[in-house]
Design a protein around this motif. Sequence first.
Motif, PDB file in Angstrom:
ATOM      1  N   TYR A 173       7.349   7.786  10.690  1.00 27.37           N
ATOM      2  CA  TYR A 173       6.844   6.664   9.909  1.00 27.37           C
ATOM      3  C   TYR A 173       8.013   5.767   9.513  1.00 27.37           C
ATOM      4  O   TYR A 173       9.018   6.240   9.001  1.00 27.37           O
ATOM      5  CB  TYR A 173       6.115   7.143   8.658  1.00 27.37           C
ATOM      6  N   ASP A 213       2.752   8.974  -3.214  1.00 23.38           N
ATOM      7  CA  ASP A 213       2.728   7.924  -4.227  1.00 23.38           C
ATOM      8  C   ASP A 213       4.135   7.355  -4.362  1.00 23.38           C
ATOM      9  O   ASP A 213       5.123   8.097  -4.295  1.00 23.38           O
ATOM     10  CB  ASP A 213       2.267   8.514  -5.568  1.00 23.38           C
ATOM     11  N   SER A 258       4.781  13.467  -4.374  1.00 24.18           N
ATOM     12  CA  SER A 258       3.527  14.080  -3.969  1.00 24.18           C
ATOM     13  C   SER A 258       3.035  14.867  -5.170  1.00 24.18           C
ATOM     14  O   SER A 258       3.604  15.896  -5.525  1.00 24.18           O
ATOM     15  CB  SER A 258       3.732  14.999  -2.763  1.00 24.18           C
ATOM     16  N   PRO A 282       0.834  -1.207   0.000  1.00 24.27           N
ATOM     17  CA  PRO A 282       0.000   0.000   0.000  1.00 24.27           C
ATOM     18  C   PRO A 282       0.862   1.247   0.000  1.00 24.27           C
ATOM     19  O   PRO A 282       1.918   1.287   0.610  1.00 24.27           O
ATOM     20  CB  PRO A 282      -0.795  -0.133   1.314  1.00 24.27           C
ATOM     21  N   LEU A 283       0.381   2.274  -0.681  1.00 18.83           N
ATOM     22  CA  LEU A 283       1.182   3.481  -0.823  1.00 18.83           C
ATOM     23  C   LEU A 283       1.546   4.075   0.530  1.00 18.83           C
ATOM     24  O   LEU A 283       2.631   4.631   0.697  1.00 18.83           O
ATOM     25  CB  LEU A 283       0.423   4.515  -1.660  1.00 18.83           C
ATOM     26  N   SER A 284       0.655   3.959   1.490  1.00 17.50           N
ATOM     27  CA  SER A 284       0.943   4.539   2.802  1.00 17.50           C
ATOM     28  C   SER A 284       2.053   3.797   3.525  1.00 17.50           C
ATOM     29  O   SER A 284       2.556   4.254   4.538  1.00 17.50           O
ATOM     30  CB  SER A 284      -0.320   4.529   3.670  1.00 17.50           C
ATOM     31  N   GLY A 324      -1.225  13.225   9.043  1.00 20.34           N
ATOM     32  CA  GLY A 324      -2.375  13.006   8.183  1.00 20.34           C
ATOM     33  C   GLY A 324      -2.114  13.142   6.698  1.00 20.34           C
ATOM     34  O   GLY A 324      -3.060  13.260   5.919  1.00 20.34           O
ATOM     35  N   SER A 325      -0.836  13.120   6.273  1.00 20.27           N
ATOM     36  CA  SER A 325      -0.531  13.353   4.855  1.00 20.27           C
ATOM     37  C   SER A 325      -0.318  12.077   4.049  1.00 20.27           C
ATOM     38  O   SER A 325       0.079  12.136   2.891  1.00 20.27           O
ATOM     39  CB  SER A 325       0.727  14.220   4.744  1.00 20.27           C
ATOM     40  N   HIS A 326      -0.599  10.904   4.633  1.00 21.38           N
ATOM     41  CA  HIS A 326      -0.301   9.646   3.956  1.00 21.38           C
ATOM     42  C   HIS A 326      -0.945   9.547   2.576  1.00 21.38           C
ATOM     43  O   HIS A 326      -0.340   9.061   1.612  1.00 21.38           O
ATOM     44  CB  HIS A 326      -0.777   8.460   4.801  1.00 21.38           C
ATOM     45  N   ASP A 327      -2.197   9.989   2.464  1.00 19.65           N
ATOM     46  CA  ASP A 327      -2.940   9.782   1.223  1.00 19.65           C
ATOM     47  C   ASP A 327      -2.400  10.599   0.053  1.00 19.65           C
ATOM     48  O   ASP A 327      -2.740  10.323  -1.098  1.00 19.65           O
ATOM     49  CB  ASP A 327      -4.421  10.114   1.434  1.00 19.65           C
ATOM     50  N   SER A 328      -1.586  11.597   0.313  1.00 16.55           N
ATOM     51  CA  SER A 328      -1.066  12.432  -0.776  1.00 16.55           C
ATOM     52  C   SER A 328       0.220  11.882  -1.369  1.00 16.55           C
ATOM     53  O   SER A 328       0.763  12.458  -2.309  1.00 16.55           O
ATOM     54  CB  SER A 328      -0.823  13.859  -0.263  1.00 16.55           C
TER      55      SER A 328
END
Length: 383
Positions: A277, A320, A346, A9-11, A314-318
Amino acid sequence: MKTLRALAPLSALLAGVFSHSALANDIPSAPRVDASGYILMDAASGQIMVEHNIHEPLPPASLTKIMTDYIAAREIANDNLALDDMVTISVKAWRMGGSRMFVKEGSQVKVEDLLRGIAIQSGNDAAVAIAEHIAGSEEAFAEMMNQQANRLGMKNSFFANATGWPDERQVSSAYDMAVLGRALIQNYPENYALYKEKSFSYNGIDQTNRNLLLWRDPSVDGMKTGHTEAAGYSLVASAQRDSMRLIAVVMGAKSEQARARETQTLLNYGFRFYESYEAYDAGETLTTTRVWMGTDAKVALGLDEKLAMVIPRGSHDSLDAQMTVNDHVRAPIEQGQQLGTLVIRSGEQVLLEKPLVALTAVEEAGLFKRLWHHVLLFFHNLF
């Protein structure tokens, strides 16, 4: 080159150093600190979150003693020095002015006590005594300091003495001091532990640690203050909250209170708006690729060091992640040989590139197999 989408997963595929502004749209701008140069660095990855004049050569004052301590720690690790070794105090060490441990000329003092005198009391006499004991003279020790600075990548530092005593040649930078502090924490944690001690008594004289943050912030466990008229007030500090350790360096503040206040501002900002992380361990397989003309048909690819970083909360979704692997990988292959690249983005902005390396060696195959693969590659390239 062929491009492979991330297999996890990207995160989970995050690492390295990136521009503070790249992912920080939803957090406040970095604080401005009233100092000549300053930096906030993640200890695990070396990632920089806040910076100002970080490469400017500045007088380091007693921050110099971190390097003195680092070399002593290295000598202990290499069995060239022991904590219970006795050091004879020279006239030069005894006569040192400024902050002192108050050792006596001709007396013998344990290395362990001298290291506490350096870390806690910022003793110039202790630093000179250690330098002379290790290298024979402070001048020879300074050469060792510069050699070590070069090995650590401290490009804007020059050491002329072991103490930080004013010398126009002696300079360092906020970045270099963060690099040095990080190296001490990671390589010699037993020596770093001395910096959290709040007081040390020697020769009947009790002195307190000058790092005011040890009393103000329980997460701070080091490291070193410095002050001269030319340098102003400086501080290298490190703190750990949960799994994240940060290093803050402030050089050239206006007062003892100001250096503590400004350093605390940097640490609070980092812990409040960033999170740590960890993605993959060193040597973990991220993908495999075909090997031509080798004894093995495939080789596993991964990273030669752990992937760890801090990111805006909270920036995980941005984020790739993509991997590129070299075309037509051929044996022989050495373990650790780069065969591709991991790229973190990003949007369109590249935040990080890390080499993908072979996790195992692959020997060259016999003559028949090599000839057969030459034929296959010929037709493969035609189409």
